[in-house]
Design a protein around this motif. Structure first.
Motif, short mmCIF file in Angstrom:
data_model
loop_
_atom_site.label_atom_id
_atom_site.label_comp_id
_atom_site.label_asym_id
_atom_site.label_seq_id
_atom_site.Cartn_x
_atom_site.Cartn_y
_atom_site.Cartn_z
N MET A 1 5.03 21.23 23.63
CA MET A 1 4.95 22.30 22.66
C MET A 1 6.33 22.54 22.05
O MET A 1 7.34 22.31 22.68
CB MET A 1 4.45 23.58 23.32
N SER A 2 6.31 23.05 20.88
CA SER A 2 7.57 23.25 20.19
C SER A 2 8.32 24.46 20.73
O SER A 2 7.74 25.42 21.26
CB SER A 2 7.31 23.40 18.69
N ILE A 3 9.63 24.44 20.59
CA ILE A 3 10.48 25.54 21.03
C ILE A 3 10.14 26.81 20.27
O ILE A 3 10.21 27.91 20.82
CB ILE A 3 11.96 25.16 20.87
N ASN A 4 9.73 26.67 19.01
CA ASN A 4 9.37 27.84 18.21
C ASN A 4 8.20 28.60 18.81
O ASN A 4 8.14 29.82 18.75
CB ASN A 4 9.04 27.44 16.77
N PHE A 5 7.26 27.88 19.42
CA PHE A 5 6.11 28.50 20.05
C PHE A 5 6.56 29.40 21.21
O PHE A 5 6.14 30.54 21.33
CB PHE A 5 5.13 27.44 20.55
N TYR A 6 7.44 28.87 22.06
CA TYR A 6 7.94 29.65 23.19
C TYR A 6 8.77 30.84 22.72
O TYR A 6 8.70 31.92 23.28
CB TYR A 6 8.76 28.77 24.14
N LYS A 7 9.56 30.63 21.68
CA LYS A 7 10.37 31.72 21.14
C LYS A 7 9.47 32.84 20.63
O LYS A 7 9.75 34.02 20.83
CB LYS A 7 11.28 31.22 20.02
N GLU A 8 8.36 32.47 20.00
CA GLU A 8 7.42 33.47 19.49
C GLU A 8 6.80 34.28 20.63
O GLU A 8 6.68 35.50 20.54
CB GLU A 8 6.32 32.81 18.67
N ILE A 9 6.46 33.61 21.71
CA ILE A 9 5.90 34.32 22.87
C ILE A 9 6.93 35.27 23.46
O ILE A 9 6.63 36.44 23.74
CB ILE A 9 5.41 33.31 23.94
N ILE A 10 8.15 34.81 23.63
CA ILE A 10 9.21 35.67 24.16
C ILE A 10 9.46 36.86 23.24
O ILE A 10 9.61 37.99 23.70
CB ILE A 10 10.50 34.85 24.40
#
Length: 88
Positions: A1-10
């Protein structure tokens, strides 16, 4: 998964912590004159901490629709801990 996805969750968890929207728990941390009230989400605490998972399984009574916990921790230290749970 992209880093942007994790950043959005955080970012979503951070926003949840900061706005306190939909919180179901009030935690009072500190002693005597140095007590601070925190509004948090039991679901987040239970998923991030074994301590809170067990604390919420013991029949905690709700008062006015909120879980109430009194903890003997420094408010400053407890806030750091909460930020860790929500911003992980």
């Amino acid at each position: 998964m992209s880093i942007n996805f994790y950043k959005e969750i955080i970012d979503n968890y951070k926003n949840l912590y900061e706005t306190k929207e939909g919180y179901d728990t009030k935690i009072y941390a500190g002693e005597k004159q140095n007590i601070k009230e925190f509004h948090v989400h039991s679901f987040i605490l239970k998923t991030q901490s074994k301590f809170f998972k067990s604390a919420f399984t013991e029949e905690i009574q709700k008062k006015d629709g909120y879980f109430i916990l009194n903890l003997n921790y420094s408010p400053k230290i407890f806030e750091i801990l909460l930020r860790y749970f929500f911003f992980l």
